[in-house]
Design an enzyme around this catalytic site. Structure first.
Site: not given
Ligand code: NAD
Length: 300
Positions: A54, A98, A121
């Site tokens: 990422k 994460q 997200d």
């Protein structure tokens, strides 16, 4: 019939290119560089790989990437303090924590501490509610990538029968919402669904997000249907050498490819689209934060 292979890798490269062009314009016209902060707690090897790639791709499209690595035994209050600091930082437009988090941390609490406008997200309860009511929101990356591929392949999805296998908050449920918003007739199947084969057989679109290797065989597929295989499963592959593995999806590609009209491969289908959509969400969040026009085609 042999299905069209939907090339997620190539599509993701195009999305990243579009994001990169928009980032260049933001810099040149407004002096703004979108910034993405990724928070990793602990050293889960799979998460390490995701966070590294990422970060690399964020930089490649010209955005600023910040990584915050915290010890596995970090206290919840310290993680929440970091999130508050990132929420308040005007140079940060996207925040990603994460998952999974170590067991002693409350994932819902942590995710809901992120400013919804920076929740790239799309897991914050406000974004879930906005998506559920058809309002502008941050959309979870994996289902957004699936939607983009479906729209690209079909144009309009209106009136199509879509069956999603899997009801997770990360993939299944937001996928259902997105397809409903695009006027599909949506069924969510799951581990308790009776006669899954019959349910899947009526689908024009099948999205498999289960996590069980090759569980969907070709004889469950309506001829000509489009299959989006979200599953990522690692199997031993002794034929490639000792200790080697290979990735397979939730769909039995070999039998489905002869029946379906289109299918995403694993690897090279949904996976690359997920990170591309994270970058797309970050540039979208940056534009919204600055009251600027959003890039077209990169949101739901
Ligand atoms: P999850 O474990 O949270 O959910 C799995 C779902 O499958 C559950 O809702 C469950 O009801 C359903 N299920 C389990 N067994 C079933 C069965 N026998 N029949 C029908 N349904 C069944 O998983 P998730 O987070 O949604 O991920 C699903 C898969 O997608 C995993 O393989 C994961 O690695 C993969 N994934 C890929 C990406 C990507 O970027 N490509 C992103 C997220 C998840």
């Amino acid at each position: 019939m042999t299905a069209t292979i939907i090339d997620g890798k190539a599509f993701a490269a195009r999305v990243r290119e579009q994001v990169g062009e928009h980032v260049s314009r933001l810099k040149a016209d407004h002096g703004i560089t979108p910034g993405l902060a990724v928070v990793l707690v602990g050293a889960d090897p799979a998460s390490e790989v995701y966070v590294r790639s990422k970060g690399k791709m964020t930089v490649e499209v010209g955005m600023k990437s910040l990584e915050h690595r915290l010890e596995a035994d970090t206290e919840e209050a310290d993680l929440l303090a970091l999130i508050a600091q990132l929420n308040a930082d005007p140079a940060i437009h996207g925040i990603l924590v994460q998952l999974p988090l170590p067991k002693h941390l409350n994932e819902d609490l942590v995710i809901n501490a992120i400013d919804p406008a920076k929740d790239v997200d799309g897991f914050h309860i406000s974004n879930v509610g906005l998506l559920g009511t058809g309002q502008k929101s941050m959309v979870p990356c994996t289902p957004l990538g699936c939607l983009m591929m479906l729209r690209e392949h079909h144009g309009s999805l209106s009136g199509m029968d879509a069956v999603i296998i899997g009801r997770s908050n990360i993939v299944g449920k937001p996928m259902a919402q997105l397809l409903l918003n695009d006027s599909c007739t949506v069924t969510i199947a799951h581990s308790r669904t009776k006669d899954l084969a019959e349910v899947v057989r009526r689908a024009d679109i099948v999205v498999a997000a289960v996590g069980r290797p090759e569980m969907v065989p070709g004889d469950w597929i309506k001829p000509g249907a489009t299959i989006i295989d979200v599953g990522i499963n690692r199997l031993d592959a002794p034929e490639k050498g000792e200790g080697k593995t290979r990735l397979v999806g939730d769909v039995d590609f070999a039998s489905c490819v002869d029946v379906a009209g289109a299918i995403t491969p694993v690897p090279g289908g949904v996976g690359p689209m997920t990170i591309a959509c994270l970058l797309a969400n970050t540039v979208t969040a940056c534009c919204r934060a600055n009251g600027l026009a959003e890039p077209e085609g990169l949101t739901a």
